[in-house]
Design a protein around this motif. Structure first.
Motif, PDB file in Angstrom:
ATOM      1  N   PHE A  45       0.823  -1.217   0.000  1.00 41.38           N
ATOM      2  CA  PHE A  45       0.000   0.000   0.000  1.00 41.38           C
ATOM      3  C   PHE A  45       0.854   1.262   0.000  1.00 41.38           C
ATOM      4  O   PHE A  45       0.416   2.309  -0.486  1.00 41.38           O
ATOM      5  CB  PHE A  45      -0.989  -0.039   1.165  1.00 41.38           C
ATOM      6  N   GLU A  46       2.060   1.170   0.537  1.00 35.99           N
ATOM      7  CA  GLU A  46       3.001   2.285   0.435  1.00 35.99           C
ATOM      8  C   GLU A  46       3.287   2.590  -1.027  1.00 35.99           C
ATOM      9  O   GLU A  46       3.454   3.763  -1.419  1.00 35.99           O
ATOM     10  CB  GLU A  46       4.297   1.922   1.164  1.00 35.99           C
ATOM     11  N   GLU A  47       3.337   1.571  -1.855  1.00 34.17           N
ATOM     12  CA  GLU A  47       3.653   1.730  -3.273  1.00 34.17           C
ATOM     13  C   GLU A  47       2.405   1.834  -4.157  1.00 34.17           C
ATOM     14  O   GLU A  47       2.501   1.861  -5.378  1.00 34.17           O
ATOM     15  CB  GLU A  47       4.513   0.547  -3.727  1.00 34.17           C
ATOM     16  N   SER A  48       1.246   1.903  -3.546  1.00 36.68           N
ATOM     17  CA  SER A  48      -0.026   1.935  -4.267  1.00 36.68           C
ATOM     18  C   SER A  48      -0.516   3.375  -4.440  1.00 36.68           C
ATOM     19  O   SER A  48       0.072   4.315  -3.891  1.00 36.68           O
ATOM     20  CB  SER A  48      -1.082   1.141  -3.483  1.00 36.68           C
ATOM     21  N   PRO A  49      -1.639   3.578  -5.150  1.00 36.32           N
ATOM     22  CA  PRO A  49      -2.202   4.924  -5.284  1.00 36.32           C
ATOM     23  C   PRO A  49      -2.828   5.476  -4.002  1.00 36.32           C
ATOM     24  O   PRO A  49      -3.195   6.654  -3.963  1.00 36.32           O
ATOM     25  CB  PRO A  49      -3.286   4.737  -6.365  1.00 36.32           C
ATOM     26  N   ALA A  50      -2.973   4.648  -2.955  1.00 38.39           N
ATOM     27  CA  ALA A  50      -3.569   5.129  -1.705  1.00 38.39           C
ATOM     28  C   ALA A  50      -2.767   6.301  -1.162  1.00 38.39           C
ATOM     29  O   ALA A  50      -1.534   6.286  -1.160  1.00 38.39           O
ATOM     30  CB  ALA A  50      -3.629   4.005  -0.682  1.00 38.39           C
ATOM     31  N   GLU A  51      -3.473   7.315  -0.683  1.00 36.53           N
ATOM     32  CA  GLU A  51      -2.805   8.525  -0.204  1.00 36.53           C
ATOM     33  C   GLU A  51      -2.219   8.340   1.190  1.00 36.53           C
ATOM     34  O   GLU A  51      -1.171   8.901   1.510  1.00 36.53           O
ATOM     35  CB  GLU A  51      -3.808   9.689  -0.203  1.00 36.53           C
ATOM     36  N   ARG A  52      -2.898   7.550   2.028  1.00 37.01           N
ATOM     37  CA  ARG A  52      -2.406   7.337   3.391  1.00 37.01           C
ATOM     38  C   ARG A  52      -2.813   5.948   3.872  1.00 37.01           C
ATOM     39  O   ARG A  52      -3.703   5.317   3.293  1.00 37.01           O
ATOM     40  CB  ARG A  52      -2.921   8.414   4.346  1.00 37.01           C
ATOM     41  N   ILE A  53      -2.173   5.509   4.954  1.00 37.60           N
ATOM     42  CA  ILE A  53      -2.416   4.183   5.509  1.00 37.60           C
ATOM     43  C   ILE A  53      -2.722   4.324   7.002  1.00 37.60           C
ATOM     44  O   ILE A  53      -2.064   5.087   7.716  1.00 37.60           O
ATOM     45  CB  ILE A  53      -1.182   3.273   5.342  1.00 37.60           C
ATOM     46  N   ILE A  54      -3.711   3.562   7.462  1.00 39.40           N
ATOM     47  CA  ILE A  54      -4.016   3.434   8.880  1.00 39.40           C
ATOM     48  C   ILE A  54      -3.682   2.002   9.273  1.00 39.40           C
ATOM     49  O   ILE A  54      -4.245   1.050   8.719  1.00 39.40           O
ATOM     50  CB  ILE A  54      -5.507   3.711   9.193  1.00 39.40           C
ATOM     51  N   LEU A  55      -2.768   1.823  10.205  1.00 37.77           N
ATOM     52  CA  LEU A  55      -2.398   0.489  10.684  1.00 37.77           C
ATOM     53  C   LEU A  55      -3.117   0.224  11.999  1.00 37.77           C
ATOM     54  O   LEU A  55      -3.015   1.011  12.940  1.00 37.77           O
ATOM     55  CB  LEU A  55      -0.889   0.400  10.892  1.00 37.77           C
TER      56      LEU A  55
END
Length: 242
Positions: A45-55
């Motif tokens: 997801f870091e390398e995906s189009p997603a703008e941010r990640i919630i873990l």
């Protein structure tokens, strides 16, 4: 890395205990090719189009996740590490609440099991594209095996039509307002929480919205048992050297 899609967040779930793994640590932190299992999902997801990640992880593991996963591996898109809950749906809701600060109701949220380390960029991009059109979609693949239902005594009752059966995976992607509203309604009555197995089920039952099935990958396995870990390592090695 593909172009970042604004108003898009990924929730990566790492709060499970993984009892079927029979390990001293939670399955999402077991080593896979020398790195914690959760590393691979976060990297995807870091390398995906997603703008941010919630873990989302357990309370006692939050500091460790920040220091040994997010900071150590430089995951710059991780905007928050939040505490999960007793059941998967509690953890998803915690992630949805954390995403609210930077996500509009029309934004997209991807919900992914951290125990699926081999999710590929094509699957992520396909689900985002379909969710933008249909508001709700899940990665899935046609089942390969014959599926039978059984009676209470474990005798085969009937054989299901395999051509219409799909094995559901993650990510499951929804417009934020739709999935958050579905979860909030689910929590209004304990009966709505009975038998909940995935986010699509919550959206289907609480809103009546139709969920689009999007081609996933047979490599996008969920690591649940020790045998799965062996298979994941073999697939990862093939991907690296193939």
């Amino acid at each position: 890395m593909g172009a970042v899609r604004k108003d898009t967040a990924a929730i990566v779930l790492a709060a499970g205990q993984g009892r079927r793994m029979h390990a001293a640590v939670a399955k999402q932190f077991l080593l896979l090719a020398g790195k914690p299992l959760i590393y691979y999902s976060l990297r995807a997801f870091e390398e995906s189009p997603a703008e941010r990640i919630i873990l989302v992880c357990r309370k006692e593991e939050m500091a460790w996740c920040r220091e040994e996963i997010v900071e150590r591996f430089g995951f710059g898109k991780v905007a928050a590490v939040v505490c999960g809950g007793k059941e998967r749906y509690h953890s998803v809701y915690a992630g949805l609440c954390a995403a609210r600060e930077n996500l509009s109701d029309r934004g997209l949220v991807l919900i992914h099991d951290g125990a699926r380390p081999l999710v590929g960029p094509a699957v992520i991009e396909r689900t985002i594209k379909e969710a933008a059109q249909y508001q709700a979609c899940v990665a899935a693949m046609p089942v390969k095996d014959t599926i039978k239902t059984a009676d209470a005594d474990r005798f085969a009752e009937r054989t299901l039509d395999r051509s219409r059966l799909w094995q559901i995976q993650t990510p499951q992607v929804f417009s934020y307002g739709l999935v958050r509203g579905a979860y909030e309604r689910m929590f209004t009555d304990p009966k709505y929480q009975e038998g909940v197995t995935d986010d699509a089920m919550v959206v289907e039952t609480m809103t009546g919205a139709r969920v689009r099935l999007v081609e996933g990958s047979y490599e996008n396995i969920k690591v649940t048992t020790p045998e799965d870990l062996v298979l994941a390592e073999a697939l990862l090695k093939r991907r690296k050297y193939g």
